[in-house]
Scaffold this motif. Structure first.
Motif, mmCIF file in Angstrom:
data_model
loop_
_atom_site.group_PDB
_atom_site.id
_atom_site.type_symbol
_atom_site.label_atom_id
_atom_site.label_comp_id
_atom_site.label_asym_id
_atom_site.label_seq_id
_atom_site.Cartn_x
_atom_site.Cartn_y
_atom_site.Cartn_z
ATOM 1 N N ASN A 1 -18.336 11.809 30.689
ATOM 2 C CA ASN A 1 -18.341 13.264 30.499
ATOM 3 C C ASN A 1 -19.719 13.759 30.067
ATOM 4 O O ASN A 1 -20.158 14.844 30.464
ATOM 5 C CB ASN A 1 -17.316 13.666 29.430
ATOM 6 N N ASP B 1 -13.484 15.681 31.455
ATOM 7 C CA ASP B 1 -14.041 17.039 31.481
ATOM 8 C C ASP B 1 -13.599 17.719 32.774
ATOM 9 O O ASP B 1 -13.866 17.206 33.863
ATOM 10 C CB ASP B 1 -15.567 16.953 31.423
ATOM 11 N N LYS C 1 -14.804 19.967 34.485
ATOM 12 C CA LYS C 1 -15.910 20.217 35.413
ATOM 13 C C LYS C 1 -16.332 18.958 36.161
ATOM 14 O O LYS C 1 -17.053 19.027 37.148
ATOM 15 C CB LYS C 1 -17.106 20.814 34.663
ATOM 16 N N LYS C 2 -15.891 17.795 35.675
ATOM 17 C CA LYS C 2 -16.185 16.536 36.365
ATOM 18 C C LYS C 2 -14.941 15.907 36.983
ATOM 19 O O LYS C 2 -15.002 14.822 37.560
ATOM 20 C CB LYS C 2 -16.841 15.542 35.399
ATOM 21 N N HIS D 1 -6.743 17.479 36.264
ATOM 22 C CA HIS D 1 -6.701 18.039 34.907
ATOM 23 C C HIS D 1 -5.884 19.331 34.907
ATOM 24 O O HIS D 1 -5.981 20.137 35.848
ATOM 25 C CB HIS D 1 -8.124 18.309 34.408
#
Length: 291
Positions: A85, A113, A115-116, A122
């Protein structure tokens, strides 16, 4: 019957992604970087992750394969996730499923995360998908959308029946097919093992997406003539005539359904290849900061 060939479709999208990566790098950016975390040595997972590494090489992306022992503690795996992350040189990563029984997959997914999270698992990304906001789409449903687009399959106003309600395929697929987009704008029925008279529901489908995880479950008498059939299943069936002792088959009885459907995906060589392409697309999206 038209074969929805994953090899042909994947090749076309990889060529497009490779050009976009070249343009991205030519503007002074580093190549998009995808990492895959592999816990243990499950043969199917090893083959799948190695395929992802090869895909990255083909389109000019950087890839990293992180192999961890099957007896790694959940605490140590979460520490590795935290490390990834924080890695600013890494655009996205996946933790290959399934994980060993002593590790809670939900806890690991929540630790990534958003965004990753180029797998799109997620809850934040799932919620953004449900609201039709920019996000990473789950790789397998995303790959199916790409295939429908490549073959110009009309979805607007069509009745789509999804068989199977998993969080990885069935449930997000039903949301994506119903959203105000193209492909999309279909009327969707989400079915599962508790659905009453499943055969009748399937026979209503203009587009039938089978993701229930049972070999040859969808038979010809469950398919409306002229329907588009997408087979997501990958099942091992014992076969003494094969050197390895088994063969791969989908959730659809290919031979029987091919005589009824207008379009049909093969297994192998169908949706699985598009799942990998969707992961490349999500990684490029991550590099551009478009989530």
């Amino acid at each position: 019957m038209t074969l929805l060939d994953g090899k042909v479709t994947a090749r076309a999208y990889k060529e497009k992604i490779a050009l976009e990566v070249q343009e991205w790098v030519a503007r002074g950016n580093r190549p998009p970087h995808l990492a895959a975390v592999l816990v243990g040595d499950n043969p199917a997972s090893v083959a799948y992750v190695n395929g992802k590494v090869k895909d990255c090489e083909q389109v000019g992306m950087k890839s990293s394969l992180i192999k961890l022992p099957s007896d790694i503690s959940q605490e140590d795996l979460l520490a590795k996730v935290a490390e990834l992350n924080a890695d600013e040189g890494l655009d996205g990563f996946i933790v290959q499923l399934p994980l060993p029984n002593h590790i809670d997959e939900k806890t690991v997914t929540l630790a990534i995360d958003p965004k990753k999270d180029v797998d799109g698992f997620h809850p934040e990304n799932v919620g953004r998908m449900a609201l039709n906001l920019p996000t990473y789409l789950p790789a397998t449903p995303h790959g199916i959308l790409m295939m429908l687009e490549h073959y110009n399959i009309e979805t607007i106003g069509k009745h789509c029946v999804v068989v199977g309600r998993s969080n990885i395929v069935g449930s997000p697929m039903s949301i994506l097919m119903a959203r105000n987009a193209n492909p999309g704008n279909a009327t969707v029925t989400l079915t599962h093992s508790r659905t009453v008279d499943l055969k009748t529901e399937c026979l209503r489908a203009d587009i039938l997406i089978a993701a229930i995880g049972k070999a040859n479950f969808i038979t010809a008498d469950m398919v409306k003539p002229g329907a588009v059939v997408i087979d997501v299943g990958i099942n091992r069936v014992d076969d003494a005539s094969r050197e390895r002792g088994y063969r791969l088959t989908g959730d659809v009885d290919f031979d029987g359904v091919s005589a009824v459907a207008s379009h049909l995906t093969p297994v192998p060589g169908g949706v699985g290849l598009m799942t990998r392409v969707a992961l490349l697309q999500n990684t490029l999206q991550a590099a551009r900061g478009e989530n």
